[in-house]
Scaffold this active site. Structure first.
Site, PDB file in Angstrom:
ATOM      1  N   ASP A   1     -31.409  -3.411  19.531  1.00 21.67           N
ATOM      2  CA  ASP A   1     -32.696  -4.054  19.809  1.00 21.67           C
ATOM      3  C   ASP A   1     -33.488  -4.275  18.524  1.00 21.67           C
ATOM      4  OD1 ASP A   1     -32.071  -3.699  22.472  1.00 21.67           O
ATOM      5  OD2 ASP A   1     -33.212  -1.829  22.629  1.00 21.67           O
TER       6      ASP A   1
HETATM    7  N1  URA Z   1     -29.590   1.192  23.776  1.00 19.88           N
HETATM    8  C1  URA Z   1     -30.835   0.652  23.707  1.00 19.88           C
HETATM    9  O1  URA Z   1     -31.646   0.844  24.604  1.00 19.88           O
HETATM   10  N2  URA Z   1     -31.132  -0.103  22.638  1.00 19.88           N
HETATM   11  C2  URA Z   1     -30.274  -0.321  21.609  1.00 19.88           C
HETATM   12  O2  URA Z   1     -30.637  -1.010  20.650  1.00 19.88           O
HETATM   13  C3  URA Z   1     -28.996   0.250  21.688  1.00 19.88           C
HETATM   14  C4  URA Z   1     -28.685   1.018  22.790  1.00 19.88           C
END
Ligand code: URA
Length: 301
Positions: free
Chosen positions: A100
C-alpha cells in the site's frame, strides 16, 4: 517461448509437439524441454528467438507515501517505487506484488515474470512477514481469531460479492505497551490490504506496517528508500523456495491452505554478508550493487 512473446503457453506446447521447434539444431518434441535461454539457440518455425534481456532483481526498502506501480494514474503525480531506483534498466522492471501507499519495507522489482508470478501466486504459498504496530493491547482471544482465520469481504468491481475466511497465519507478539502492540504476522495469501483489514476486523487499527521478509529473503541493511541488487545466492534461494513440487509451493498445492505448516526456509539477505549480484557482479547488502548509486528520498526516511 511464451516469455519471449511467441504465443500463449498452450500454443507453444502445441508448436513443440508439432515439431516446429529446434534447440541447437535438433527438433524437440518431448516436454519438458530444458534449455538455457541465454546459451541455447532456439528456433521456432524457422525464426530464432531473440536473446532475452538479462534478468535483474532489486530489493527496495520502500518508504511510505510511494505508489507500488510503474506509472501512477494520470494527474495523480505521486512518487512511484520505480522513481526511487536509479538503475539503467529501471523502466523495464516491475514490482513483485503490491505494498500500500503507506506500507514500508521489502519490495522486489524484477523483469523476471516467471519468478514474480511464483512469489505472488497463492498456490506457491510463499510466506510474507510483516512487522505491524497496532493501536491498543492485542487480546489473547483476538490473537486466536486471527491465527484461525477471520472473514474478510471479497470485492469485485467496487462491489462486495461475499466474504472469505483467511488462511492460517503465524502471529508473534514482539511488544505489548499500554496503548499499542507490536507483532510479526506471517501469511501466505496476498489479499488486498489483508493485514490492515484483518487487524481492523478484530478491532485494532494499524498504525505502522512494514514487510520484513518474503520467502527466505529478509529486509536488512537497507535504509528507507535505498535499494540494491540481489546477490546470486539470494536469487537461487528464492527460486528454490518456489520450485514446483517443493512442499507448499507449486500449482496444485496451496501454501495458503488452512492448517498448512510454515515451510522452514533458509534465510538470506542478512547484514554483514557480501556476495555476487544477480548478474554476477559483486554486491554487498546495504550498498548499491550494479549501479553504484542509491538514493535516500528527502521524505519519509
Ligand atoms: N497487507 C496490507 O494490508 N497492506 C500491505 O501493503 C501489504 C499487506
Amino acid at each position: 517461448m511464451a516469455d519471449a512473446g511467441v504465443a500463449s503457453r498452450r500454443a507453444c506446447e502445441e508448436m513443440i509437439q508439432g515439431g516446429l521447434v529446434t534447440v541447437n539444431g535438433e527438433i524437440v518434441r518431448e516436454m519438458p524441454v530444458l534449455v538455457d535461454p541465454d546459451e541455447d539457440r532456439i528456433v521456432v518455425d524457422g525464426l530464432a528467438l531473440p536473446k532475452r534481456d538479462p534478468r535483474i532483481y532489486i530489493m527496495l526498502n520502500k518508504p511510505s507515501r510511494t505508489v507500488t506501480t510503474n506509472a501512477d494514474e494520470p494527474g495523480a503525480n505521486r512518487r512511484t517505487v520505480i522513481d526511487l531506483v536509479e538503475h539503467p534498466a529501471a523502466k523495464r522492471l516491475f514490482p513483485v506484488g503490491r505494498l500500500d501507499f503507506e506500507t514500508l519495507g521489502l519490495l522486489l522489482l524484477t523483469n523476471d515474470g516467471e519468478l514474480a508470478n511464483r512469489l505472488t501466486h497463492p498456490s506457491y504459498g510463499v510466506a510474507k512477514t510483516y512487522r505491524v504496530v497496532v493501536r491498543g493491547q492485542l487480546a489473547d482471544e483476538d490473537i486466536a481469531s486471527l491465527e484461525e482465520g477471520i472473514y474478510l469481504a471479497e470485492r469485485k468491481e467496487g462491489k462486495t460479492v461475499g466474504a472469505a475466511r483467511t488462511a492460517r497465519v503465524q502471529l508473534e507478539i514482539v511488544k505489548r505497551d499500554r496503548d499499542r502492540t507490536t507483532l510479526h504476522l506471517t501469511l501466505k495469501e496476498g489479499r488486498n490490504r489483508q493485514v490492515r483489514r484483518m487487524l481492523a476486523g478484530v478491532g485494532y487499527p494499524v498504525k505502522k506496517l512494514e514487510r520484513i521478509a518474503m520467502g527466505p529473503l529478509r529486509l536488512k541493511g537497507l535504509a528507507r528508500g535505498e535499494w540494491r541488487e540481489l546477490t546470486r545466492d539470494e536469487v537461487r534461494v528464492l527460486r528454490d523456495a518456489t520450485r514446483p513440487g517443493k512442499k507448499g509451493a507449486g500449482k496444485g498445492t496451496s501454501g495458503g491452505e488452512r492448517g498448512a505448516e510454515p515451510r522452514s526456509e533458509r534465510s538470506v539477505g542478512g547484514s554483514g554478508r557480501s556476495g555476487q549480484s544477480s548478474d554476477g557482479r559483486t554486491a554487498a547488502p546495504g550498498r548499491a550493487g550494479a549501479t553504484p548509486k542509491r538514493r535516500r528520498p528527502a521524505r519519509d526516511r
